[in-house]
Design an enzyme around this catalytic site. Structure first.
Site, PDB file in Angstrom:
ATOM      1  N   ASP A   1      40.294  -7.198 -28.295  1.00 60.99           N
ATOM      2  CA  ASP A   1      39.230  -7.986 -28.896  1.00 60.99           C
ATOM      3  C   ASP A   1      38.047  -8.158 -27.938  1.00 60.99           C
ATOM      4  O   ASP A   1      36.889  -7.925 -28.321  1.00 60.99           O
ATOM      5  CB  ASP A   1      39.770  -9.348 -29.350  1.00 60.99           C
ATOM      6  CG  ASP A   1      40.726  -9.959 -28.332  1.00 60.99           C
ATOM      7  OD1 ASP A   1      40.754  -9.482 -27.178  1.00 60.99           O
ATOM      8  OD2 ASP A   1      41.440 -10.910 -28.686  1.00 60.99           O
TER       9      ASP A   1
ATOM     10  N   CYS B   1      11.735  -2.755 -40.676  1.00 64.73           N
ATOM     11  CA  CYS B   1      11.355  -1.883 -39.565  1.00 64.73           C
ATOM     12  C   CYS B   1       9.948  -2.160 -39.046  1.00 64.73           C
ATOM     13  O   CYS B   1       9.505  -1.516 -38.095  1.00 64.73           O
ATOM     14  CB  CYS B   1      11.473  -0.415 -39.977  1.00 64.73           C
ATOM     15  SG  CYS B   1      10.311   0.087 -41.293  1.00 64.73           S
TER      16      CYS B   1
ATOM     17  N   LYS C   1      49.229   0.484 -30.340  1.00 67.24           N
ATOM     18  CA  LYS C   1      49.638  -0.879 -30.703  1.00 67.24           C
ATOM     19  C   LYS C   1      48.709  -1.500 -31.748  1.00 67.24           C
ATOM     20  O   LYS C   1      48.372  -0.878 -32.749  1.00 67.24           O
ATOM     21  CB  LYS C   1      49.741  -1.732 -29.442  1.00 67.24           C
ATOM     22  CG  LYS C   1      50.778  -1.206 -28.438  1.00 67.24           C
ATOM     23  CD  LYS C   1      50.858  -2.036 -27.192  1.00 67.24           C
ATOM     24  CE  LYS C   1      51.887  -1.461 -26.216  1.00 67.24           C
ATOM     25  NZ  LYS C   1      51.965  -2.240 -24.964  1.00 67.24           N
TER      26      LYS C   1
ATOM     27  N   ASP D   1      45.405 -13.038 -37.722  1.00 76.34           N
ATOM     28  CA  ASP D   1      46.797 -12.836 -37.352  1.00 76.34           C
ATOM     29  C   ASP D   1      47.672 -13.348 -38.484  1.00 76.34           C
ATOM     30  O   ASP D   1      47.234 -14.154 -39.313  1.00 76.34           O
ATOM     31  CB  ASP D   1      47.124 -13.586 -36.060  1.00 76.34           C
ATOM     32  CG  ASP D   1      46.520 -12.911 -34.840  1.00 76.34           C
ATOM     33  OD1 ASP D   1      46.123 -11.736 -34.958  1.00 76.34           O
ATOM     34  OD2 ASP D   1      46.420 -13.565 -33.783  1.00 76.34           O
TER      35      ASP D   1
ATOM     36  N   CYS E   1       6.642  -3.742 -43.386  1.00 83.47           N
ATOM     37  CA  CYS E   1       7.992  -3.747 -43.929  1.00 83.47           C
ATOM     38  C   CYS E   1       8.804  -4.836 -43.205  1.00 83.47           C
ATOM     39  O   CYS E   1       8.788  -4.888 -41.967  1.00 83.47           O
ATOM     40  CB  CYS E   1       8.657  -2.385 -43.737  1.00 83.47           C
ATOM     41  SG  CYS E   1      10.409  -2.347 -44.177  1.00 83.47           S
TER      42      CYS E   1
ATOM     43  N   ASP F   1      53.062  -2.922 -39.114  1.00 86.02           N
ATOM     44  CA  ASP F   1      53.201  -1.897 -38.079  1.00 86.02           C
ATOM     45  C   ASP F   1      54.648  -1.676 -37.670  1.00 86.02           C
ATOM     46  O   ASP F   1      54.910  -0.841 -36.806  1.00 86.02           O
ATOM     47  CB  ASP F   1      52.362  -2.268 -36.857  1.00 86.02           C
ATOM     48  CG  ASP F   1      51.660  -1.066 -36.256  1.00 86.02           C
ATOM     49  OD1 ASP F   1      51.330  -0.132 -37.006  1.00 86.02           O
ATOM     50  OD2 ASP F   1      51.455  -1.056 -35.030  1.00 86.02           O
TER      51      ASP F   1
END
Length: 883
Positions: free
Chosen positions: A583, A82, A414, A439, A79, A273
């Protein structure tokens, strides 16, 4: 939920669901996951019993019967995903003869398509060449030429050896009459050596990459067939429309809606936000303008597709535009954009005066977000597959406004919390397998940027191991000399290339395309059934059994305040909490799980943003990054001790992450080392011992190796010497200011629990080009570099005065001390120009600070008395005229 159906506001915890301005019953979303073979791209097909053909029962990797049979007979019998050995399936020799025309004929036809069978080349199908091209890899590594990288590695090793001899000599030859200063210098030099060694690990195996967009189209966009490119959900985050102007956000959104990608595969989610009605109304205006802007961009292949940047280009806009209608339509579109700007600016002017009774929407309904700290979740689909069409009748990408619920007493985390809310709401409404985050001030500069990322993420060979594709961050509006190293070219063009050769670049925020499943961690998130079902769909799409009403209710639910309580969101799932630089932390967690990342640098920059070009804003931005690194270092996710259990993080990658978390601590030895030359000049001390001819070789060799390392680094990376020098200067400026404050604030937070807030970097620009470069804004971050600069200037004056009075025998040691002081002053020269900019040439606070420091050091100078004549005779000022 259809476009223009109205604003939906609600709170799951309060069992509220309010439909504002009319809501129509939504149509079910179309499933986006097609069953095609991952090897040849054909449909998988059905068995004789009418069930979907499954080649591998272990992982279910999509493979059609012809590819399965070929692997069984003539291939590896494994396969592709896998690597499990294919089992012989019952009835595999049978095929639906009536439906498919016989197994033998079908197999022969498939072999012919693959070029396995022989034959006359002249009789070959002309499409065969295209088919062969489509089966080629979608990208390739481009190793740095050995003639460039090998000399660099040799000099690195040589510099390491010379550094060892240098430190050995410095340690074994103490300066007894200035033992404190000598010990301080030794500690600083050892730390600099350690920091430099860490910085070299990610540069040992740098690579470049190439993508093949034509092969991507040949494989996944066959003529006459629906596009098989994977859908993408694009996230745009904003908080304060007064600091992040709505016009800037609008340009980013317009560049997304006009991206060169199938419209039914793109969905743009804007996170507000701050729950601002200004952002909401600006987005409504943006959606209307997009109906005109998007077809114009695609018709004439406009670049870039952000109107503000396109119309401000000082280039020949007629180049390569041969359509006779282009000039006329461009003028019309520019006039439309100017009117659009007027409407947006009118909304901004209106928002400056907040009504006492709160904002009222156009239909008379109170704005749900009047209380920014206590409001329900809000969702509005402005554009979509039902109701979102441009002026030519073509569909537009989906555009969704999202403002998550906020209530007192809840931790909202935040930006990281806002991004996690977007992950969930997008999983309910569209559930694209890939996500791009931007952004609000970073627009798509290259309309094919998403296709560039798909060359890696959809590649059958490497795609399933890649968690994200990071693009470099490029900026507009920076002066030609880039005084404060805003472009950060050394990091993006040197360090990131090196990291790509190990396990992949670190995640640095905007301009990154993620695999959704990689953000879910090891275990799928818990929650209501519709959302959980979507997390299990690796190829994307929403559960077909979900009703529109259920999807709408679920979308409001997943952005409610208490949704994350007692879950792994922010701990193991989504963007990770615990640092303001979420990040870096999120990318680190993914690498610890065994994922790898890719660094993509297309010839045309993929994304561009606006940078804070004045000194104060730049230092505050660097302070935020450095503080986030300090927080990670002291957290449980510190790369020094986290992630050893599973052993998926490579050692060179771990050293690179360690470097990203400890670099702010270099500010302490750097500050000490920058003040040592001035102290030596003022105290007439020399911490460097008398150097013999043999020992001089170590010093000369060290400086030569440092210079050679820099030159060779620039040679293989392509970075200019001016960019490298600006980076070196700002390393000193930022090191003794922003990095120093980050270490202090980080220690206060860890030891005393005192949390500090950072300010959002202003995205507004001045009318005058580079006007902000010369704007002076006082901040406490300017105190340390101002102090160091004044100390060294005073030290130079004192040292030269002392040498003049003492005679020629004192000039030898003086040159050594002056060298280091001048090194400090030259590195701080951009800082000095920033203090004495065109505007506010003599800021009051700087004058006061300078006078204060000058007074203090004048007193010290008198006490040290550097003008005492050092001779064999007595000092007449001490024993009187009779001496």
């Amino acid at each position: 939920m259809e476009a223009s159906a109205g604003l939906v506001a609600g709170s799951h915890n309060r069992n509220e669901l309010v439909l504002i301005r009319g809501h129509e019953e939504p149509k079910p979303l179309r499933a986006l996951n097609g069953q095609v073979c991952e090897i040849c791209g054909d449909e998988i097909g059905l068995t004789v019993d009418g069930d979907l053909f499954v080649a591998c029962n272990e992982c279910g990797f999509p493979v059609c019967r012809p590819c399965y049979e070929y692997e069984r007979r003539e291939g590896t019998q494994l396969c592709p995903q896998c690597k499990t050995r294919y089992k012989r399936l019952k009835g595999s020799a049978r095929w639906d003869e009536k439906k498919d025309g016989g197994w033998k004929e079908r197999m022969d036809e498939w072999k012919s398509k693959q070029g396995i069978l022989g034959g006359d080349p002249d009789d070959t199908d002309p499409d065969m060449a295209l088919m062969d091209e489509a089966r080629q890899p979608l990208s390739r590594k481009v190793a740095i030429a050995s003639s460039k990288i090998n000399p660099y590695r040799m000099v690195i090793v040589l510099r390491l050896v010379v550094l060892g001899f240098f430190l050995r000599y410095r340690i074994l030859h103490p300066v007894h009459d200035a033992i404190g200063l000598w010990l301080t210098s030794i500690i600083c030099e050892i730390w600099f050596a350690f920091s430099w060694i860490l910085d070299q690990f990610p540069k040992w195996f740098p690579i470049d990459r190439e993508t093949y967009l034509d092969r991507l189209s040949l494989r996944y966009e066959r003529e006459g067939e629906p596009s098989m490119l994977s859908p993408v959900d694009i996230f745009v985050s904003t908080v304060d429309p007064l600091k992040e102007p709505p016009l800037v956000t609008a340009n980013t959104v317009l560049s997304i809606l006009a991206v060169d990608y199938p419209v039914d595969k793109v969905s743009c989610y804007v996170s507000d936000d701050g729950a601002s009605m200004l952002t909401f109304e600006s987005l409504s205006e943006t959606a209307d303008f997009a109906r005109k802007w998007v077809p114009f961009c695609k018709k004439f292949n406009i670049e870039p597709r952000a109107p503000e940047m396109y119309f401000s280009q000082k280039v020949d806009y007629l180049k390569d535009k041969v359509q006779p209608t282009f000039v006329k339509e461009r003028r019309v579109m520019k006039r439309e954009y100017e009117e659009f700007k007027v409407r947006i600016n009118a909304l901004v002017a209106k928002a400056m005066k907040v009504p006492t009774e709160g904002w009222i929407m156009q239909d008379g309904t109170p704005w749900p977000g009047n209380n920014t700290r206590d409001h329900p979740g809000m969702i509005q689909v402005f554009l979509g597959h039902s109701g979102g069409h441009d002026t030519e009748g073509n569909e537009l990408p989906r555009l969704v406004y999202v403002s998550r619920e906020k209530r007192p007493g809840f931790q909202h985390h935040k930006k990281a919390g806002a991004m996690n809310a977007l992950i969930r709401v997008s999983a309910v409404l569209t559930n694209a397998p890939f996500m791009l985050n931007l952004d609000c001030d970073h627009y798509i500069n290259n309309s094919k940027a998403v296709r560039e990322a798909m060359c890696f993420l959809m590649d059958p060979q490497i795609g399933r191991r890649v968690c994200y594709v990071q693009f470099p961050q490029r900026f507009d509006g920076i002066d030609r000399h880039d005084r404060y190293a805003n472009r950060n070219t050394v990091f993006f063009d040197i360090n990131m290339k090196g990291l790509d050769g190990i396990q992949g670049p670190v995640y640095v925020g905007t301009g990154c395309v993620f695999r959704r499943q990689a953000l879910y961690g090891y275990n799928p998130p818990k929650g209501p059934k519709p959302f959980v079902t979507s997390t299990l769909m690796e190829e994307g799409g929403v559960p077909p059994s979900s009703s529109p009403a259920a999807l709408l209710k679920e979308a409001i639910h997943v952005i409610s305040c208490g949704y994350e309580d007692k879950t792994e969101w922010g701990l193991e799932i989504g963007w990770i909490y615990g640092s303001i630089t979420e990040d870096i932390l999120t990318g680190f967690k993914m690498h610890c799980r065994g994922w790898r990342s890719i660094y993509c640098m297309p010839q045309r920059p993929a994304f561009k943003g606006s940078a804070p070009i004045n000194l104060s804003d730049r230092l505050n931005q660097v302070l935020r990054w450095a503080l986030g690194s300090v927080e990670i270092f002291f957290s449980r996710h510190s790369p020094v001790w986290y992630g050893y259990k599973n052993g998926h993080l490579k050692w060179l990658e771990r050293f690179a992450y360690v470097n990203t978390t400890i670099y702010p601590f270099t500010s302490l030895p750097l500050l000490a080392y920058c003040t040592l030359p001035a102290i030596c000049l003022l105290t007439d001390k020399f911490i460097m011992p008398t150097i013999s001819t043999f020992a001089s070789l170590f010093f000369i060799s060290l400086f030569i190796s440092i210079f050679a390392t820099g030159i060779l680094e620039l040679r293989w990376s392509g970075v200019s010497i001016e960019e490298w020098w600006r980076n070196e200067q700002f390393w000193v400026i930022g090191g003794i200011s922003a990095h120093l404050f980050a270490v202090i604030q980080g220690l206060l937070k860890v030891l005393a629990g005192i949390d500090t807030n950072f300010t959002v970097t202003s995205k507004a620009t001045d009318d005058e080009e580079f006007g902000e470069l010369y704007t002076f804004k006082w901040t406490t971050l300017l105190i340390p570099p101002t102090t160091v600069l004044i100390i060294n200037i005073i030290g130079v004056v004192a040292g030269i005065s002392d040498a003049i009075n003492n005679g020629y025998q004192s000039w030898g040691p003086l040159f050594g001390k002056l060298f280091f002081s001048f090194w400090v002053i030259v590195h701080l020269y951009p800082f000095l120009k920033g203090l004495m900019g065109r505007q506010n040439r003599t800021p009051t606070i700087v004058v006061i600070w300078s006078v204060l420091l000058a007074s203090i050091f004048s007193l010290l100078w008198v006490r040290i008395d550097p003008f005492v004549i050092k001779s064999k005779g007595p000092d007449t000022r001490q024993c009187g005229i009779n001496c």
